[in-house]
Design a protein around this motif. Sequence first.
Motif: not given
Length: 105
Positions: A11-29
């Motif tokens: 349980x020390x590796x949680x890729x679902x918790x550290x993944x951040x989309x890099x699509x340029x429009x993600x934050x705008x959305x």
Amino acid sequence: MNSILEALYNGRLRPDETMMPTHPEYQLLGRQIAALTEQWKNRLSEDEFRELEQLFDLCGQGDGMHSEAAFVQGFRLGANMLIEVMSQREESVLANSADCSVGMI
């Protein structure tokens, strides 16, 4: 040093918790969703907005299930690609070895 598999298992590796989309429009959305949610919160009664939030939660659960299935399928595909590459590598190495030994006779 722990292996990736050990970290994942423990349980020390949680890729679902550290993944951040890099699509340029993600934050705008995200900002657009927050703004529209606030508008609906102001328009609806508390009970109606609570029902809307329940809908959002159900949609989020469905999206999570889809993401999990996509991850599993992608991981399996990647593992199968590695198996295929490694099995062909062995065939290729054996074929090259055979060619070399024949040429040496």
